[in-house]
Design an enzyme around this catalytic site. Structure first.
Site: not given
Ligand SMILES: O=C(CO)COP(=O)(O)O
Length: 126
Positions: A10, A14, A39, A63
């Site tokens: 998150h 990072k 990311t 995700d």
């Protein structure tokens, strides 16, 4: 044999993930790293020599894409640094990713200290 590892963080985590990857750059180098979009950008900027592939950003389905890869047996480890102090609009996706990683018993770490232990435990030498 090279592994496919999911690396996700998150926003506020990072930098910690990018630093963690830099500390382990030599061990990560032979492996394929699959990251959510933002990311992956931060990770690649800090570690240009690592083999980073990106899926969509987490809130836009990334995700879930990584969860799908786990369900297909294509991910052998996951380093995921969630933000413990910030609510996430896509919290249900985050939970689903963690759940599917548990279902398939994928080795996971959720903080730098535990990620260090996974590496020390031989995850990257399998
Ligand atoms: O939201 C994420 C994980 O839940 C990560 O997505 P980004 O890497 O695109 O920020």
């Amino acid at each position: 044999m090279p592994l496919t590892l999911a690396l996700v963080a998150h926003d506020r985590m990072k930098p910690a993930l990018a630093e963690w990857a830099a500390r382990h750059a030599e061990e990560l180098a032979p492996h394929a790293l699959i990251c959510t979009a933002t990311t992956g950008g931060v990770l690649q900027d800090r570690n240009p020599d690592l083999n980073v592939t990106t899926v969509k950003s987490g809130p836009l389905g990334g995700d879930q894409q990584i969860g799908g890869m786990i369900a297909e047996g294509r991910v052998q480890g996951m380093i995921f640094f969630p933000d413990p102090l910030a609510p996430q609009a896509h919290d249900v996706d985050v939970k689903a990713l963690l759940r599917i990683a548990l279902v398939y018993d994928v080795p996971c770490a959720f903080s730098p200290a535990t990620a260090d232990l996974l590496v020390a435990g031989g995850l990257l030498r399998r």
